[in-house]
Design a protein around this motif. Sequence first.
Motif, PDB file in Angstrom:
ATOM      1  N   ARG A 157       0.841  -1.199   0.000  1.00 32.76           N
ATOM      2  CA  ARG A 157       0.000   0.000   0.000  1.00 32.76           C
ATOM      3  C   ARG A 157       0.874   1.245   0.000  1.00 32.76           C
ATOM      4  NH1 ARG A 157      -5.385   1.214   2.118  1.00 32.76           N
ATOM      5  NH2 ARG A 157      -5.486   3.368   2.842  1.00 32.76           N
TER       6      ARG A 157
ATOM      7  N   GLU B 171       1.558   5.090   0.709  1.00 30.75           N
ATOM      8  CA  GLU B 171       1.067   6.145   1.584  1.00 30.75           C
ATOM      9  C   GLU B 171       1.181   7.477   0.861  1.00 30.75           C
ATOM     10  OE1 GLU B 171       2.954   6.180   5.347  1.00 30.75           O
ATOM     11  OE2 GLU B 171       2.272   4.164   5.913  1.00 30.75           O
ATOM     12  N   LEU B 172       0.092   8.222   0.858  1.00 31.99           N
ATOM     13  CA  LEU B 172       0.058   9.506   0.174  1.00 31.99           C
ATOM     14  C   LEU B 172       0.281  10.634   1.169  1.00 31.99           C
ATOM     15  CD1 LEU B 172      -3.030   8.932  -2.158  1.00 31.99           C
ATOM     16  CD2 LEU B 172      -0.609   8.807  -2.774  1.00 31.99           C
TER      17      LEU B 172
ATOM     18  N   ASP C 171      -8.367  11.085   1.037  1.00 26.94           N
ATOM     19  CA  ASP C 171      -7.004  10.563   0.927  1.00 26.94           C
ATOM     20  C   ASP C 171      -6.947   9.082   1.289  1.00 26.94           C
ATOM     21  OD1 ASP C 171      -6.123  13.031   0.149  1.00 26.94           O
ATOM     22  OD2 ASP C 171      -5.061  13.487   2.017  1.00 26.94           O
TER      23      ASP C 171
ATOM     24  N   GLU D 109      -5.636   6.171  -1.158  1.00 27.13           N
ATOM     25  CA  GLU D 109      -4.539   5.276  -0.782  1.00 27.13           C
ATOM     26  C   GLU D 109      -4.872   3.821  -1.077  1.00 27.13           C
ATOM     27  OE1 GLU D 109      -3.380   5.888   3.250  1.00 27.13           O
ATOM     28  OE2 GLU D 109      -1.931   7.463   2.729  1.00 27.13           O
TER      29      GLU D 109
END
Length: 299
Positions: free
Chosen positions: A4, A6-7, A60, A64
């Motif tokens: 995954r 992460e933004l 967000d 993500e």
Amino acid sequence: MRRRRELRGVRYFHVRTGSNDLRLVARDGESGYDLTAARPAVSSFRDLAMVASATNRGVDDVAEGIVSDAPVVGTESVETATARPLVPDEVWAAGVTYEASDDARQTESDRPDLYQDVFENERPELFFKATPSRTVGPDDRVGIRADSDWDVPEPELGVVLYEGDIVGYTVGNDMSSRDIEGQNPLYLPQAKVYDRCCAVGPCVASPETVGDPHELDVRMTIRRDGETAFEGETNTSLMARTCEELVSSLTRHDAVPELAVLLTGTSIVPPTEFTLREDDHVEIDIESIGTLANAVTVV
């Protein structure tokens, strides 16, 4: 299983592809991710906000969950093919939220006490600004009325609402015919609502990206024939009312549509001798969001 991503510092752009399709791109610093390629059902910011609302998450967080499957989009593609980042069902605006705006509107009017009363009153000035057809995006042309002799842009922080909740921020240009409003406050709708009267863009920045919306630098530059005709700057800390207060006033007794933008007022006011002309170029930059650029046309 893919890891995954992460933004951090996410801004959402609507980008045209070579086939003229529109894609929702999440930009995290210099990296861009085509969310629509990964999830075709998420083709706009409205779609992203709808999923976030339905699952009780932030935009967000939803993004993500998609970016690990999303192809990377080059910076040049995002910057050169950006369209209107969202199509709000309605755009509303707040007036006289800065002292400079209060001073300017008192100057243009034969009834200056009206504006002072609004600035000092608990109830803010809120007015309808634009429909989707009257709203343009980055690099499109904003309009000045052919029956007006005194026209200015108004750079404003735009609050993006989904079902009345704040889901992001954008840059707004509230185009205004100052002489029409100055003749009589009852002419405000004609001074504010007309073809190409509003611009938004270049993106929607998430609340986490913006942080405190009341600590943002705002700058505007107007160029004419390649020369700077006007420039000014301010900070949203000078707002007399908070974004939350303005949103509460808007939504408390009105059913706002699914997706809306509320412009929060301006304090960058060109001098009284200045008026926009055909082909002027307006750039509005708001810290943590980006730069909205538009040329001017007579409508």
